[in-house]
Design a protein around this motif. Structure first.
Motif, PDB file in Angstrom:
ATOM      1  N   LEU A 100     -37.054 -35.141   2.221  1.00  0.00           N
ATOM      2  CA  LEU A 100     -35.949 -35.947   2.736  1.00  0.00           C
ATOM      3  C   LEU A 100     -36.413 -36.944   3.783  1.00  0.00           C
ATOM      4  O   LEU A 100     -35.903 -38.062   3.855  1.00  0.00           O
ATOM      5  CB  LEU A 100     -34.853 -35.046   3.315  1.00  0.00           C
ATOM      6  CG  LEU A 100     -34.011 -34.283   2.303  1.00  0.00           C
ATOM      7  CD1 LEU A 100     -33.074 -33.317   3.009  1.00  0.00           C
ATOM      8  CD2 LEU A 100     -33.228 -35.228   1.399  1.00  0.00           C
ATOM      9  N   GLU A 101     -37.379 -36.563   4.590  1.00  0.00           N
ATOM     10  CA  GLU A 101     -37.924 -37.487   5.596  1.00  0.00           C
ATOM     11  C   GLU A 101     -38.557 -38.695   4.913  1.00  0.00           C
ATOM     12  O   GLU A 101     -38.513 -39.805   5.436  1.00  0.00           O
ATOM     13  CB  GLU A 101     -38.925 -36.774   6.494  1.00  0.00           C
ATOM     14  CG  GLU A 101     -38.266 -35.804   7.456  1.00  0.00           C
ATOM     15  CD  GLU A 101     -39.241 -34.880   8.165  1.00  0.00           C
ATOM     16  OE1 GLU A 101     -40.468 -34.988   7.945  1.00  0.00           O
ATOM     17  OE2 GLU A 101     -38.771 -34.028   8.944  1.00  0.00           O
ATOM     18  N   LYS A 102     -39.124 -38.487   3.716  1.00  0.00           N
ATOM     19  CA  LYS A 102     -39.727 -39.596   2.959  1.00  0.00           C
ATOM     20  C   LYS A 102     -38.656 -40.421   2.235  1.00  0.00           C
ATOM     21  O   LYS A 102     -38.697 -41.645   2.238  1.00  0.00           O
ATOM     22  CB  LYS A 102     -40.719 -39.055   1.933  1.00  0.00           C
ATOM     23  CG  LYS A 102     -41.958 -38.455   2.536  1.00  0.00           C
ATOM     24  CD  LYS A 102     -42.851 -37.870   1.469  1.00  0.00           C
ATOM     25  CE  LYS A 102     -44.018 -37.124   2.076  1.00  0.00           C
ATOM     26  NZ  LYS A 102     -44.810 -36.416   1.066  1.00  0.00           N
ATOM     27  N   LYS A 103     -37.716 -39.739   1.578  1.00  0.00           N
ATOM     28  CA  LYS A 103     -36.688 -40.421   0.785  1.00  0.00           C
ATOM     29  C   LYS A 103     -35.595 -41.055   1.629  1.00  0.00           C
ATOM     30  O   LYS A 103     -35.024 -42.074   1.239  1.00  0.00           O
ATOM     31  CB  LYS A 103     -36.026 -39.425  -0.176  1.00  0.00           C
ATOM     32  CG  LYS A 103     -36.796 -39.128  -1.428  1.00  0.00           C
ATOM     33  CD  LYS A 103     -35.989 -38.230  -2.344  1.00  0.00           C
ATOM     34  CE  LYS A 103     -35.012 -38.995  -3.144  1.00  0.00           C
ATOM     35  NZ  LYS A 103     -35.355 -39.316  -4.488  1.00  0.00           N
ATOM     36  N   GLU A 104     -35.257 -40.423   2.719  1.00  0.00           N
ATOM     37  CA  GLU A 104     -34.155 -40.859   3.579  1.00  0.00           C
ATOM     38  C   GLU A 104     -34.639 -40.934   5.027  1.00  0.00           C
ATOM     39  O   GLU A 104     -34.149 -40.227   5.903  1.00  0.00           O
ATOM     40  CB  GLU A 104     -32.995 -39.866   3.477  1.00  0.00           C
ATOM     41  CG  GLU A 104     -32.423 -39.700   2.098  1.00  0.00           C
ATOM     42  CD  GLU A 104     -31.507 -40.850   1.701  1.00  0.00           C
ATOM     43  OE1 GLU A 104     -31.009 -41.559   2.593  1.00  0.00           O
ATOM     44  OE2 GLU A 104     -31.298 -41.034   0.498  1.00  0.00           O
ATOM     45  N   PRO A 105     -35.614 -41.821   5.309  1.00  0.00           N
ATOM     46  CA  PRO A 105     -36.228 -41.843   6.645  1.00  0.00           C
ATOM     47  C   PRO A 105     -35.266 -42.219   7.769  1.00  0.00           C
ATOM     48  O   PRO A 105     -35.508 -41.866   8.920  1.00  0.00           O
ATOM     49  CB  PRO A 105     -37.349 -42.874   6.508  1.00  0.00           C
ATOM     50  CG  PRO A 105     -36.939 -43.734   5.361  1.00  0.00           C
ATOM     51  CD  PRO A 105     -36.170 -42.842   4.436  1.00  0.00           C
ATOM     52  N   ASP A 106     -34.187 -42.914   7.452  1.00  0.00           N
ATOM     53  CA  ASP A 106     -33.244 -43.334   8.493  1.00  0.00           C
ATOM     54  C   ASP A 106     -32.122 -42.329   8.726  1.00  0.00           C
ATOM     55  O   ASP A 106     -31.279 -42.527   9.602  1.00  0.00           O
ATOM     56  CB  ASP A 106     -32.631 -44.691   8.124  1.00  0.00           C
ATOM     57  CG  ASP A 106     -33.688 -45.789   8.072  1.00  0.00           C
ATOM     58  OD1 ASP A 106     -34.689 -45.681   8.809  1.00  0.00           O
ATOM     59  OD2 ASP A 106     -33.522 -46.739   7.285  1.00  0.00           O
ATOM     60  N   HIS A 148     -30.548 -33.991  11.937  1.00  0.00           N
ATOM     61  CA  HIS A 148     -29.668 -32.827  11.795  1.00  0.00           C
ATOM     62  C   HIS A 148     -29.045 -32.787  10.406  1.00  0.00           C
ATOM     63  O   HIS A 148     -28.871 -31.714   9.832  1.00  0.00           O
ATOM     64  CB  HIS A 148     -28.580 -32.830  12.868  1.00  0.00           C
ATOM     65  CG  HIS A 148     -29.111 -32.737  14.271  1.00  0.00           C
ATOM     66  ND1 HIS A 148     -29.994 -31.756  14.663  1.00  0.00           N
ATOM     67  CD2 HIS A 148     -28.893 -33.511  15.356  1.00  0.00           C
ATOM     68  CE1 HIS A 148     -30.301 -31.922  15.941  1.00  0.00           C
ATOM     69  NE2 HIS A 148     -29.649 -32.989  16.383  1.00  0.00           N
ATOM     70  N   VAL A 149     -28.727 -33.956   9.879  1.00  0.00           N
ATOM     71  CA  VAL A 149     -28.176 -34.033   8.523  1.00  0.00           C
ATOM     72  C   VAL A 149     -29.267 -33.684   7.512  1.00  0.00           C
ATOM     73  O   VAL A 149     -29.011 -32.957   6.550  1.00  0.00           O
ATOM     74  CB  VAL A 149     -27.565 -35.425   8.243  1.00  0.00           C
ATOM     75  CG1 VAL A 149     -27.146 -35.547   6.781  1.00  0.00           C
ATOM     76  CG2 VAL A 149     -26.386 -35.679   9.171  1.00  0.00           C
ATOM     77  N   GLN A 150     -30.480 -34.174   7.723  1.00  0.00           N
ATOM     78  CA  GLN A 150     -31.591 -33.805   6.836  1.00  0.00           C
ATOM     79  C   GLN A 150     -31.750 -32.293   6.793  1.00  0.00           C
ATOM     80  O   GLN A 150     -31.901 -31.709   5.715  1.00  0.00           O
ATOM     81  CB  GLN A 150     -32.899 -34.458   7.306  1.00  0.00           C
ATOM     82  CG  GLN A 150     -32.976 -35.930   7.096  1.00  0.00           C
ATOM     83  CD  GLN A 150     -34.236 -36.539   7.693  1.00  0.00           C
ATOM     84  OE1 GLN A 150     -34.877 -35.949   8.561  1.00  0.00           O
ATOM     85  NE2 GLN A 150     -34.574 -37.737   7.240  1.00  0.00           N
ATOM     86  N   GLN A 151     -31.721 -31.675   7.958  1.00  0.00           N
ATOM     87  CA  GLN A 151     -31.873 -30.217   8.030  1.00  0.00           C
ATOM     88  C   GLN A 151     -30.717 -29.518   7.326  1.00  0.00           C
ATOM     89  O   GLN A 151     -30.924 -28.560   6.575  1.00  0.00           O
ATOM     90  CB  GLN A 151     -31.956 -29.762   9.482  1.00  0.00           C
ATOM     91  CG  GLN A 151     -32.125 -28.264   9.625  1.00  0.00           C
ATOM     92  CD  GLN A 151     -32.209 -27.827  11.084  1.00  0.00           C
ATOM     93  OE1 GLN A 151     -32.210 -28.650  11.994  1.00  0.00           O
ATOM     94  NE2 GLN A 151     -32.268 -26.531  11.291  1.00  0.00           N
ATOM     95  N   ALA A 194     -24.854 -45.634   0.948  1.00  0.00           N
ATOM     96  CA  ALA A 194     -24.270 -44.424   1.535  1.00  0.00           C
ATOM     97  C   ALA A 194     -25.312 -43.656   2.337  1.00  0.00           C
ATOM     98  O   ALA A 194     -26.498 -43.684   2.024  1.00  0.00           O
ATOM     99  CB  ALA A 194     -23.705 -43.531   0.441  1.00  0.00           C
ATOM    100  N   ASP A 195     -24.843 -42.970   3.373  1.00  0.00           N
ATOM    101  CA  ASP A 195     -25.762 -42.141   4.155  1.00  0.00           C
ATOM    102  C   ASP A 195     -26.035 -40.820   3.414  1.00  0.00           C
ATOM    103  O   ASP A 195     -25.399 -40.515   2.402  1.00  0.00           O
ATOM    104  CB  ASP A 195     -25.229 -41.904   5.564  1.00  0.00           C
ATOM    105  CG  ASP A 195     -23.930 -41.109   5.618  1.00  0.00           C
ATOM    106  OD1 ASP A 195     -23.522 -40.513   4.601  1.00  0.00           O
ATOM    107  OD2 ASP A 195     -23.322 -41.078   6.692  1.00  0.00           O
ATOM    108  N   LEU A 196     -26.984 -40.091   3.921  1.00  0.00           N
ATOM    109  CA  LEU A 196     -27.434 -38.860   3.260  1.00  0.00           C
ATOM    110  C   LEU A 196     -26.304 -37.852   3.092  1.00  0.00           C
ATOM    111  O   LEU A 196     -26.137 -37.269   2.027  1.00  0.00           O
ATOM    112  CB  LEU A 196     -28.597 -38.240   4.047  1.00  0.00           C
ATOM    113  CG  LEU A 196     -29.162 -36.924   3.518  1.00  0.00           C
ATOM    114  CD1 LEU A 196     -29.646 -37.070   2.081  1.00  0.00           C
ATOM    115  CD2 LEU A 196     -30.297 -36.446   4.424  1.00  0.00           C
ATOM    116  N   ARG A 197     -25.514 -37.642   4.113  1.00  0.00           N
ATOM    117  CA  ARG A 197     -24.401 -36.684   4.034  1.00  0.00           C
ATOM    118  C   ARG A 197     -23.442 -37.087   2.908  1.00  0.00           C
ATOM    119  O   ARG A 197     -23.016 -36.268   2.117  1.00  0.00           O
ATOM    120  CB  ARG A 197     -23.654 -36.620   5.357  1.00  0.00           C
ATOM    121  CG  ARG A 197     -22.475 -35.663   5.351  1.00  0.00           C
ATOM    122  CD  ARG A 197     -21.572 -35.792   6.579  1.00  0.00           C
ATOM    123  NE  ARG A 197     -22.238 -36.160   7.800  1.00  0.00           N
ATOM    124  CZ  ARG A 197     -22.676 -35.306   8.725  1.00  0.00           C
ATOM    125  NH1 ARG A 197     -22.506 -34.024   8.559  1.00  0.00           N
ATOM    126  NH2 ARG A 197     -23.272 -35.738   9.806  1.00  0.00           N
TER     127      ARG A 197
END
Length: 100
Positions: free
Chosen positions: A14-20, A24-27, A71-74
Motif C-alpha cells: 500500500l505504501e507503494k501503490k498509495e503513497p499519499d 492510519h488508513v493504510q494500516q 478517490a482516496d484509499l479508504r
C-alpha cells in the motif's frame, strides 16, 4: 501466511501503490484485507472457476482499482467492499473502514 506477516506485506504494498494515503488508513486497510483473507469468505462467495486459488494479497490490492479516479484509499476499499455487499450479502460490511 500468518496475520502479522500478511499485514506487513500489505502495508508495504500500500505504501507503494498509495503513497499519499494516510498511514492510519493504510494500516486499517491492511488489517481488514488480512482479516478478509483469513476468513475464507471470498472463496465461499466468488465463483471458484473464475478465481480459483487467486484470493491473495495481490487480488485484494487489485480490487482497489475498481473505484478508480482520484478517490482516496479508504473510499476505494469501502467502494469494493460495498460491491461485495451488493453481490454476496451484507456480511462484508464488517470489513469497511470507518471514517475518522
Amino acid at each position: 501466511m500468518d496475520r502479522e506477516t500478511c499485514e506487513q506485506v500489505v502495508q508495504t504494498q500500500l505504501e507503494k501503490k498509495e503513497p499519499d494515503a494516510d498511514p492510519h488508513v493504510q494500516q486499517a486497510v491492511a488489517e481488514e484485507m488480512c482479516r478478509l483473507l483469513d476468513s475464507g469468505k471470498l472463496e465461499d462467495d466468488i465463483d471458484e472457476d473464475t478465481y480459483a486459488g487467486l484470493f491473495d494479497v495481490e487480488y485484494l490490492l487489485s480490487r482497489l482499482e475498481v473505484r478508480g479516479g482520484d478517490a482516496d484509499l479508504r473510499t476505494k476499499w469501502n467502494y469494493w467492499i460495498g460491491q461485495m455487499c451488493y453481490f454476496a450479502g451484507d456480511d462484508y460490511e464488517r470489513y469497511k473502514i470507518d471514517s475518522e
